[in-house]
Design a protein around this motif. Structure first.
Motif, PDB file in Angstrom:
ATOM      1  N   MET A  63       0.747  -1.253  -0.144  1.00 35.62           N
ATOM      2  CA  MET A  63       0.047   0.056  -0.247  1.00 35.62           C
ATOM      3  C   MET A  63       0.858   1.065  -0.019  1.00 35.62           C
ATOM      4  O   MET A  63       0.521   2.307  -0.643  1.00 35.62           O
ATOM      5  N   ASN A  64       1.828   1.338   0.841  1.00 35.00           N
ATOM      6  CA  ASN A  64       2.992   2.383   1.061  1.00 35.00           C
ATOM      7  C   ASN A  64       3.470   2.602  -0.564  1.00 35.00           C
ATOM      8  O   ASN A  64       3.590   3.944  -0.970  1.00 35.00           O
ATOM      9  N   LEU A  65       3.771   1.655  -1.303  1.00 29.86           N
ATOM     10  CA  LEU A  65       4.348   1.758  -2.541  1.00 29.86           C
ATOM     11  C   LEU A  65       3.306   2.358  -3.528  1.00 29.86           C
ATOM     12  O   LEU A  65       3.668   3.058  -4.290  1.00 29.86           O
ATOM     13  N   THR A  66       2.096   2.057  -3.518  1.00 28.24           N
ATOM     14  CA  THR A  66       1.051   2.404  -4.258  1.00 28.24           C
ATOM     15  C   THR A  66       0.704   4.054  -4.028  1.00 28.24           C
ATOM     16  O   THR A  66       0.321   4.623  -4.659  1.00 28.24           O
ATOM     17  N   LYS A  67       1.004   4.466  -2.765  1.00 27.24           N
ATOM     18  CA  LYS A  67       1.033   5.910  -2.670  1.00 27.24           C
ATOM     19  C   LYS A  67       2.212   6.673  -2.160  1.00 27.24           C
ATOM     20  O   LYS A  67       2.096   7.703  -1.350  1.00 27.24           O
ATOM     21  N   HIS A  68       3.294   6.091  -2.916  1.00 31.06           N
ATOM     22  CA  HIS A  68       4.626   6.728  -2.556  1.00 31.06           C
ATOM     23  C   HIS A  68       4.501   8.234  -3.225  1.00 31.06           C
ATOM     24  O   HIS A  68       4.040   8.440  -4.322  1.00 31.06           O
ATOM     25  N   PRO A  69       5.177   9.074  -2.270  1.00 34.28           N
ATOM     26  CA  PRO A  69       4.726  10.582  -2.903  1.00 34.28           C
ATOM     27  C   PRO A  69       5.499  10.835  -4.353  1.00 34.28           C
ATOM     28  O   PRO A  69       5.077  11.574  -4.950  1.00 34.28           O
ATOM     29  N   ARG A  70       6.643  10.109  -4.578  1.00 39.45           N
ATOM     30  CA  ARG A  70       7.199  10.500  -5.885  1.00 39.45           C
ATOM     31  C   ARG A  70       6.366   9.710  -7.170  1.00 39.45           C
ATOM     32  O   ARG A  70       6.332  10.441  -8.239  1.00 39.45           O
ATOM     33  N   ILE A  71       5.444   8.682  -6.803  1.00 35.45           N
ATOM     34  CA  ILE A  71       4.637   8.458  -7.713  1.00 35.45           C
ATOM     35  C   ILE A  71       3.505   9.080  -8.003  1.00 35.45           C
ATOM     36  O   ILE A  71       3.067   9.368  -9.006  1.00 35.45           O
ATOM     37  N   LEU A  72       2.866   9.527  -6.753  1.00 34.51           N
ATOM     38  CA  LEU A  72       1.841  10.465  -6.824  1.00 34.51           C
ATOM     39  C   LEU A  72       2.060  11.815  -7.374  1.00 34.51           C
ATOM     40  O   LEU A  72       1.024  12.361  -7.936  1.00 34.51           O
ATOM     41  N   GLN A  73       3.240  12.358  -7.141  1.00 39.20           N
ATOM     42  CA  GLN A  73       3.517  13.532  -7.679  1.00 39.20           C
ATOM     43  C   GLN A  73       3.366  13.554  -9.239  1.00 39.20           C
ATOM     44  O   GLN A  73       2.906  14.620  -9.822  1.00 39.20           O
ATOM     45  N   VAL A  74       3.911  12.534  -9.908  1.00 36.49           N
ATOM     46  CA  VAL A  74       3.837  12.428 -11.318  1.00 36.49           C
ATOM     47  C   VAL A  74       2.320  12.120 -11.677  1.00 36.49           C
ATOM     48  O   VAL A  74       1.779  12.636 -12.687  1.00 36.49           O
ATOM     49  N   ILE A  75       1.476  11.168 -10.995  1.00 36.09           N
ATOM     50  CA  ILE A  75       0.270  10.812 -11.300  1.00 36.09           C
ATOM     51  C   ILE A  75      -0.714  12.096 -11.350  1.00 36.09           C
ATOM     52  O   ILE A  75      -1.531  12.347 -12.005  1.00 36.09           O
ATOM     53  N   GLN A  76      -0.705  12.883 -10.198  1.00 35.56           N
ATOM     54  CA  GLN A  76      -1.218  14.172 -10.079  1.00 35.56           C
ATOM     55  C   GLN A  76      -0.937  15.073 -11.485  1.00 35.56           C
ATOM     56  O   GLN A  76      -1.966  15.597 -11.670  1.00 35.56           O
ATOM     57  N   ALA A  77       0.051  15.163 -11.616  1.00 34.67           N
ATOM     58  CA  ALA A  77       0.564  15.930 -12.769  1.00 34.67           C
ATOM     59  C   ALA A  77      -0.093  15.406 -14.304  1.00 34.67           C
ATOM     60  O   ALA A  77      -0.349  16.486 -15.103  1.00 34.67           O
ATOM     61  N   ILE A  78      -0.519  14.308 -14.202  1.00 38.33           N
ATOM     62  CA  ILE A  78      -1.021  13.721 -15.284  1.00 38.33           C
ATOM     63  C   ILE A  78      -2.597  13.756 -15.205  1.00 38.33           C
ATOM     64  O   ILE A  78      -3.485  14.071 -16.080  1.00 38.33           O
ATOM     65  N   LEU A  79      -3.230  13.270 -14.086  1.00 36.88           N
ATOM     66  CA  LEU A  79      -4.553  13.023 -14.163  1.00 36.88           C
ATOM     67  C   LEU A  79      -5.269  14.028 -13.117  1.00 36.88           C
ATOM     68  O   LEU A  79      -6.548  14.198 -13.142  1.00 36.88           O
ATOM     69  N   GLY A  80      -4.532  15.054 -12.559  1.00 37.78           N
ATOM     70  CA  GLY A  80      -5.191  15.965 -11.691  1.00 37.78           C
ATOM     71  C   GLY A  80      -5.049  15.690 -10.287  1.00 37.78           C
ATOM     72  O   GLY A  80      -4.516  14.431 -10.104  1.00 37.78           O
ATOM     73  N   PRO A  81      -5.746  16.254  -9.294  1.00 38.48           N
ATOM     74  CA  PRO A  81      -5.326  16.365  -8.016  1.00 38.48           C
ATOM     75  C   PRO A  81      -6.137  15.237  -7.203  1.00 38.48           C
ATOM     76  O   PRO A  81      -5.760  14.589  -6.157  1.00 38.48           O
TER      77      PRO A  81
END
Length: 265
Positions: A63-81
């Protein structure tokens, strides 16, 4: 992340993927690999090859990997907040060829090993299987091992996400790891435009759900293991498909706020 969100979004929209992107530091990678080794010991490699599905619900480290800050930073840049974690799965291609490139049959007679006998992933589009509308599906490959041509690296057709959904059929070559054994007919794939996405362990690639992609067999003596994570914006919703009903019981709010509540969790 040195590249601005606007640059990431522009490149992703044009090519349909981004690779490589840094995620795990040395300590995080070591901990993830050790934790996965325990799963291999518990379940065996035949199971961990493809059957560790949505185990983020069972193991906090996943779970922590799926919500890793470096992953979410990129995901939010693409999909939104506001983003939903849709699904996760470990995929491992284990070394299946002996050093002498032979295997023994039941009579203990050696025979050459051909690529047609090894696990691979056929050309396909992720959206073919998901039944999602109202927003894109974004897939992450988080590498636990170095991913190179020899051990079955991801191959993509840049820009193919703009072509819409292509026809799929039952794969004719044995060894396809896709659970429904489908493939895009090769005559519809611009194979000459394919590029590989090599990764160092701890890096990730991301791609759009309509991007045409595949991976060849692992012909090396090295494992290729990664965590596939799929995300959607909260505005996306599941579609009704009587031929292949889908339930999304493993969804989690990855970041932001879910004002729509389209997915069960």
């Amino acid at each position: 992340m040195n590249t601005s969100a606007a640059k990431l979004q522009e490149s992703y929209q044009q090519e349909g993927f981004l690779s490589p992107l840094p995620v795990l530091d040395e300590i995080e990678l070591k901990e993830a690999r050790e934790a996965f080794a325990k799963l291999e010991e518990e379940f065996g490699t035949e199971y961990t090859q493809y059957s560790l599905h949505n185990v983020h619900l069972q193991y906090s480290w996943v779970m922590n990997l799926t919500k890793h800050p470096r992953i979410l930073q990129v995901i939010q840049a693409i999909l939104g907040p506001d983003v939903i974690l849709l699904d996760s799965r470990f995929i491992c291609k284990y070394p299946t060829v002996k050093p002498a490139d032979v295997q023994e049959n039941e009579d203990h007679q050696s025979k050459p090993v051909t690529d047609n006998e090894l696990p691979y992933v056929a050309w396909h589009q992720d959206m073919r299987y998901w039944g999602i509308a109202g927003g894109p599906v974004l897939s992450v490959w988080l590498a636990l091992d170095d991913s190179q041509k020899e051990n079955g690296v991801l191959q993509v057709i840049p820009g193919s996400h703009d072509s819409g959904m292509l026809p799929h059929r039952q794969a004719t070559r044995p060894g396809n790891l896709l659970s429904v054994n489908q493939e895009i007919p090769e005559e519809l794939v611009q194979v000459d435009k394919a590029v590989i996405c090599p990764l160092k362990a701890g890096q990730m690639s991301i791609h759009d759900g309509l991007l045409v992609h595949a991976s060849d067999a692992n012909t090396s003596q090295r494992r290729r293991c990664g965590l596939v994570i799929r995300y959607v914006p909260t505005c996306a919703y599941p579609t009704e498909d009587p031929d292949r009903p889908r339930k999304f019981h493993a969804t989690q709010l990855a970041c932001g706020v879910d004002q729509f509540h389209h997915f069960s969790s």
